[in-house]
Every structure is written in structure tokens, then in C-alpha cells.
Design a protein around this motif. Structure first.
Motif, PDB file in Angstrom:
ATOM      1  N   ASP A 103      -2.879   0.665 -11.482  1.00  0.00           N
ATOM      2  CA  ASP A 103      -4.122   0.315 -10.690  1.00  0.00           C
ATOM      3  C   ASP A 103      -3.817  -1.387 -10.090  1.00  0.00           C
ATOM      4  O   ASP A 103      -4.799  -2.153 -10.128  1.00  0.00           O
ATOM      5  CB  ASP A 103      -5.232   0.097 -11.740  1.00  0.00           C
ATOM      6  CG  ASP A 103      -5.579   1.360 -12.498  1.00  0.00           C
ATOM      7  OD1 ASP A 103      -5.115   2.556 -11.842  1.00  0.00           O
ATOM      8  OD2 ASP A 103      -6.057   1.564 -13.482  1.00  0.00           O
ATOM      9  N   THR A 150      -6.028  -4.926  -8.944  1.00  0.00           N
ATOM     10  CA  THR A 150      -7.712  -4.856  -9.256  1.00  0.00           C
ATOM     11  C   THR A 150      -7.887  -5.641 -10.702  1.00  0.00           C
ATOM     12  O   THR A 150      -8.748  -6.016 -11.102  1.00  0.00           O
ATOM     13  CB  THR A 150      -8.292  -3.659  -9.903  1.00  0.00           C
ATOM     14  OG1 THR A 150      -7.190  -3.158 -11.016  1.00  0.00           O
ATOM     15  CG2 THR A 150      -8.147  -2.406  -8.838  1.00  0.00           C
ATOM     16  N   ASP A 199      -3.744   0.535  -6.660  1.00  0.00           N
ATOM     17  CA  ASP A 199      -4.767   1.145  -7.047  1.00  0.00           C
ATOM     18  C   ASP A 199      -5.573   1.921  -5.858  1.00  0.00           C
ATOM     19  O   ASP A 199      -5.478   1.531  -4.502  1.00  0.00           O
ATOM     20  CB  ASP A 199      -6.143   0.029  -7.465  1.00  0.00           C
ATOM     21  CG  ASP A 199      -7.277   0.532  -8.166  1.00  0.00           C
ATOM     22  OD1 ASP A 199      -7.106   1.066  -9.132  1.00  0.00           O
ATOM     23  OD2 ASP A 199      -8.085   0.594  -7.401  1.00  0.00           O
ATOM     24  N   ARG A 200      -6.372   2.873  -6.135  1.00  0.00           N
ATOM     25  CA  ARG A 200      -6.905   3.786  -5.290  1.00  0.00           C
ATOM     26  C   ARG A 200      -7.899   2.964  -4.301  1.00  0.00           C
ATOM     27  O   ARG A 200      -8.198   3.624  -3.240  1.00  0.00           O
ATOM     28  CB  ARG A 200      -7.354   5.106  -5.846  1.00  0.00           C
ATOM     29  CG  ARG A 200      -8.576   5.166  -6.608  1.00  0.00           C
ATOM     30  CD  ARG A 200      -9.015   6.596  -6.551  1.00  0.00           C
ATOM     31  NE  ARG A 200     -10.281   6.553  -7.411  1.00  0.00           N
ATOM     32  CZ  ARG A 200     -10.276   6.770  -8.564  1.00  0.00           C
ATOM     33  NH1 ARG A 200      -9.321   7.092  -9.139  1.00  0.00           N
ATOM     34  NH2 ARG A 200     -11.632   7.083  -9.048  1.00  0.00           N
ATOM     35  N   SER A 201      -8.470   1.945  -4.700  1.00  0.00           N
ATOM     36  CA  SER A 201      -9.727   1.351  -3.960  1.00  0.00           C
ATOM     37  C   SER A 201      -9.088   0.997  -2.748  1.00  0.00           C
ATOM     38  O   SER A 201      -9.881   0.701  -1.841  1.00  0.00           O
ATOM     39  CB  SER A 201     -10.246   0.371  -4.960  1.00  0.00           C
ATOM     40  OG  SER A 201      -9.169  -0.601  -5.319  1.00  0.00           O
ATOM     41  N   PHE A 202      -7.789   0.661  -2.696  1.00  0.00           N
ATOM     42  CA  PHE A 202      -6.951  -0.034  -1.412  1.00  0.00           C
ATOM     43  C   PHE A 202      -7.059   1.095  -0.468  1.00  0.00           C
ATOM     44  O   PHE A 202      -7.420   1.014   0.912  1.00  0.00           O
ATOM     45  CB  PHE A 202      -5.935  -0.543  -1.537  1.00  0.00           C
ATOM     46  CG  PHE A 202      -5.729  -1.853  -2.574  1.00  0.00           C
ATOM     47  CD1 PHE A 202      -6.315  -2.907  -1.875  1.00  0.00           C
ATOM     48  CD2 PHE A 202      -5.454  -1.917  -3.463  1.00  0.00           C
ATOM     49  CE1 PHE A 202      -6.578  -4.185  -2.676  1.00  0.00           C
ATOM     50  CE2 PHE A 202      -5.583  -2.903  -4.289  1.00  0.00           C
ATOM     51  CZ  PHE A 202      -6.221  -4.379  -3.857  1.00  0.00           C
ATOM     52  N   LYS A 210      -8.511   4.309  -0.501  1.00  0.00           N
ATOM     53  CA  LYS A 210      -9.955   4.737  -0.088  1.00  0.00           C
ATOM     54  C   LYS A 210     -10.373   4.116   1.206  1.00  0.00           C
ATOM     55  O   LYS A 210     -10.912   5.093   1.995  1.00  0.00           O
ATOM     56  CB  LYS A 210     -10.759   4.359  -1.160  1.00  0.00           C
ATOM     57  CG  LYS A 210     -11.994   5.339  -1.388  1.00  0.00           C
ATOM     58  CD  LYS A 210     -12.872   4.803  -2.671  1.00  0.00           C
ATOM     59  CE  LYS A 210     -14.163   5.348  -2.523  1.00  0.00           C
ATOM     60  NZ  LYS A 210     -14.913   5.456  -3.744  1.00  0.00           N
ATOM     61  N   LYS A 211     -10.126   2.994   1.725  1.00  0.00           N
ATOM     62  CA  LYS A 211     -10.815   2.286   3.003  1.00  0.00           C
ATOM     63  C   LYS A 211      -9.634   2.779   4.011  1.00  0.00           C
ATOM     64  O   LYS A 211     -10.364   2.490   5.102  1.00  0.00           O
ATOM     65  CB  LYS A 211     -10.850   0.967   2.608  1.00  0.00           C
ATOM     66  CG  LYS A 211     -11.971   0.684   1.576  1.00  0.00           C
ATOM     67  CD  LYS A 211     -12.442  -0.781   1.505  1.00  0.00           C
ATOM     68  CE  LYS A 211     -13.240  -1.235   0.258  1.00  0.00           C
ATOM     69  NZ  LYS A 211     -12.613  -2.152  -0.563  1.00  0.00           N
ATOM     70  N   SER A 271     -10.178   0.641   7.462  1.00  0.00           N
ATOM     71  CA  SER A 271      -9.946  -0.718   7.198  1.00  0.00           C
ATOM     72  C   SER A 271      -8.652  -1.367   7.597  1.00  0.00           C
ATOM     73  O   SER A 271      -7.757  -1.136   6.929  1.00  0.00           O
ATOM     74  CB  SER A 271     -10.399  -1.083   5.750  1.00  0.00           C
ATOM     75  OG  SER A 271      -9.990  -2.209   5.252  1.00  0.00           O
ATOM     76  N   SER A 313      -7.654  -3.461   4.321  1.00  0.00           N
ATOM     77  CA  SER A 313      -6.929  -2.859   3.316  1.00  0.00           C
ATOM     78  C   SER A 313      -5.516  -2.510   3.732  1.00  0.00           C
ATOM     79  O   SER A 313      -4.627  -2.688   2.792  1.00  0.00           O
ATOM     80  CB  SER A 313      -7.697  -1.336   3.055  1.00  0.00           C
ATOM     81  OG  SER A 313      -8.840  -1.487   2.335  1.00  0.00           O
ATOM     82  N   GLY A 372      -4.539   7.881  -5.228  1.00  0.00           N
ATOM     83  CA  GLY A 372      -5.657   8.089  -4.538  1.00  0.00           C
ATOM     84  C   GLY A 372      -5.850   8.637  -3.163  1.00  0.00           C
ATOM     85  O   GLY A 372      -6.491   8.336  -2.452  1.00  0.00           O
ATOM     86  N   GLN A 391      -4.060   8.957   5.677  1.00  0.00           N
ATOM     87  CA  GLN A 391      -3.765   8.064   4.743  1.00  0.00           C
ATOM     88  C   GLN A 391      -2.274   7.921   4.685  1.00  0.00           C
ATOM     89  O   GLN A 391      -1.552   7.003   4.594  1.00  0.00           O
ATOM     90  CB  GLN A 391      -4.298   8.048   3.509  1.00  0.00           C
ATOM     91  CG  GLN A 391      -5.959   7.973   3.665  1.00  0.00           C
ATOM     92  CD  GLN A 391      -6.902   8.140   2.296  1.00  0.00           C
ATOM     93  OE1 GLN A 391      -6.652   9.118   1.695  1.00  0.00           O
ATOM     94  NE2 GLN A 391      -8.105   7.406   2.370  1.00  0.00           N
TER      95      GLN A 391
END
Ligand code: C2E
Ligand code: MG
Ligand code: MG
Ligand code: MG
Length: 276
Positions: free
Chosen positions: A177, A180, A199-202, A204-205, A209, A212, A234, A240
Motif C-alpha cells: 500500500d 498511503t 497502492d491501488r488508490s493511485f 484507480k484514477k 488523472s 496520479s 488494483g 491502466q
């Protein structure tokens, strides 16, 4: 019976249960017996290498085969296991099952095992993990230990020595992760992680983005200057993968390549891959 309330929130009140305290006690009893009854099982999620997308490893993700409520995800029981001091018995039970499952896998496939912050604060726990690995006969060089940034911070010196125990046995270390938490660059360098997992939050966008993408690019440069490999979490969409590969990320994981699956399905997947 128990009922689902939105994302991950479970109502544990049952008929005759008067207080939250009773419900909590019930959960604790259930988890303790689940561990004894073999209801806690490993699921496996593929990690693929780029560009050929072959499976190189499986991440072990705990699941609870609950007799009434079906397959429960870690968000519903890992924290409780930590509070009850059951996280190490749980990890050891997973390792035993993983060892059995790995016997039918191709020899070059590795496994990643998640370790809780608390398990890094106790050298005896690291020793018991290693003992279990040796007992069941998994080659330790096929094991990667995943830990989050926060797990290092509680007691840095202790974490450092526990990690060196794993490393001495030939296991590799991944920082999970990444992006984060609050790891300092000095820690990153000192602890000599073999791998960073973005981390998958990056991801995801992406692809929308640009910010990102810049962050991933920066993490990538950081990792390669420290000699660390990078895995992206992710990944759900083809666009992606293309962007991530262009950044030089060497491997990835995500629903696009495969969801966490029980051991039978993992086996079937290897048979198909070997047939190609
Ligand atoms: P993690 O180690 O970061 O594991 C990745 C999580 O992301 C898994 O959730 C996986 O199912 C999910 N995931 C993977 N690819 C995708 C994707 O493309 N899209 C989306 N939306 N999600 C994806 P899971 O299985 O619910 O596990 C959650 C967390 O629980 C794990 O995060 C890990 O921190 C913890 N955990 C799981 N098993 C264990 C265990 O045996 N011991 C410990 N201490 N923690 C565990
Ligand atoms: Mg992980
Ligand atoms: Mg992760
Ligand atoms: Mg995660």
C-alpha cells in the motif's frame, strides 16, 4: 441472523442478545472456533509480470468460510483477530494450508504473505512464522512478506530486527500500500525492501488523472534508485496496464488479471497457464 449493512458493516445482534457487549463476545467465540474448525482459509490473487502477463506469484488473502454468512473478507475479522491475539495462530494456520496448496503449483511460483503491524513488534512471532515455514517445508526463498508503512513506525528498531530475521532466512520483503502511510525515505533505504507495492488508490484514477500518473512516475524513479522492484495493485482496466507498463513497472495485480480465488481455482489456473 446477522445482517449486512452496507459496505463492510455487519450487525451481529441476534435474537436474545441484549447488549453490544454480548454481540462482541459472540463474535469472539465464533472467530476462536472458526480457527479451530478450519473455516479460515487462504484465497489466492495472481501477480503477473509485464509484458507477457504470466503469473509469477500469488498473494495470500485470508477468508472466513462462515457457516451462516458465506465467505467473509479480511475487513470483517483481521482486526478482531489482532485484538484477540489470534493473528499469529491465524497466520500460522494459513501458512500450513498454503504449504499444502503449493505442492501442486509450478516450482517457480512464489507467495506473498501479509503480516500485521503487531507481528513486527515481537521477535518471537517472526520466529514462529519461520518455524512454521520450515516445519511444513516451503522453500523460504519462495516467500515474500508484505507489510505496510505504519507497521514499521510503532517501534522502528524492533521492526528492523524482525525484518532482518525474515531476510536471513531468504524471504523477500515488500512494502504494501505504498503512498498511503508515512514512511521516511531513510527507513525505505535502511530496511532494504525488495519491492514496493503502489497502492491501488493511485491506479484507480488512471487513465484520467495526470497527477496520479506523475506520482507513479516519481515512485518508480525512487524505487529504481534504491534498486527495488515495483508492483502495482488494483489494476482493473486495460488502459491502466498500458500506462503502468510505460512507467517501467515490472508487475501488477488486480481484478483485470484475476480476483482472489480458492485453492482449487488457483490450481486450475496454473494448469491452463502451463498448457500454453
Ligand atoms: P492488501 O494486502 O493490500 O491486499 C489487496 C486487497 O485489494 C485485497 O483485499 C484484494 O482483494 C483487493 N484487490 C486486489 N485487486 C483489486 C482490484 O483490482 N480492485 C479492487 N477494488 N480491489 C482489489 P482483501 O482480500 O479484502 O484484503 C484486504 C486487506 O486485508 C489486505 O490488503 C491486507 O492488508 C489484509 N489481509 C488479508 N489477508 C491477511 C492476512 O492473512 N493477514 C493479515 N495480517 N492481513 C491480511
Ligand atoms: Mg498485501
Ligand atoms: Mg496492498
Ligand atoms: Mg491494500
Amino acid at each position: 441472523g446477522a445482517k449486512k449493512q452496507g459496505s463492510g458493516n455487519i450487525c451481529f445482534f441476534e435474537a436474545g442478545m441484549e447488549t453490544a457487549g454480548e454481540a462482541q463476545n459472540q463474535r469472539r467465540r465464533e472467530l476462536r472456533s472458526a480457527l479451530k474448525q478450519g473455516e479460515i482459509v487462504p484465497y489466492y490473487q495472481p501477480i503477473v509480470q509485464f509484458p507477457d502477463r504470466r503469473i509469477v506469484a500469488m498473494e495470500v488473502l485470508a477468508r472466513w468460510n462462515h457457516p451462516k454468512r458465506g465467505v467473509l473478507e479480511p475487513g470483517e475479522f483481521i482486526e478482531l483477530a489482532e485484538d484477540m491475539n489470534l493473528i499469529t495462530p491465524l497466520t500460522l494456520e494459513l501458512i500450513r494450508q498454503v504449504a499444502v496448496d503449493m505442492r501442486t503449483w509450478p516450482q517457480d511460483i512464489r507467495v506473498s504473505i501479509n503480516i500485521s503491524p503487531r507481528q513486527l513488534q515481537d521477535a518471537a512471532l517472526a520466529e514462529s512464522v519461520i518455524e512454521a515455514v520450515e516445519q511444513v517445508g516451503i522453500d523460504p526463498t519462495r516467500i515474500e512478506i508484505e507489510l505496510t508503512e505504519d507497521s514499521i513506525l510503532d517501534d522502528y528498531e524492533m521492526a528492523k530486527s524482525v525484518l532482518s530475521i525474515f531476510r536471513m532466512k531468504g524471504m523477500t520483503l515488500a512494502l504494501d500500500d505504498f503512498g498511503t502511510g508515512y514512511s521516511s525515505l531513510r527507513h525505505l533505504q535502511e530496511l532494504r525492501f525488495d519491492r514496493i507495492k503502489i497502492d491501488r488508490s493511485f491506479v484507480k484514477k488512471l487513465p484520467a488523472s495526470g497527477e496520479s500518473l506523475k506520482l507513479i512516475e516519481a515512485i518508480m524513479r525512487l524505487a529504481s534508485s534504491f534498486g527495488m522492484a515495483i508492483t502495482s495493485e488494483g489494476i482493473e482496466r486495460h488502459e491502466q496496464v498500458m500506462l503502468i507498463e510505460q512507467q517501467g513497472v515490472s508487475s501488477g495485480q488486480g481484478f483485470l488479471f484475476g480476483r482472489p480465488m480458492p485453492s482449487g481455482a488457483a490450481n486450475a489456473l496454473f494448469h491452463r497457464q502451463m498448457a500454453v
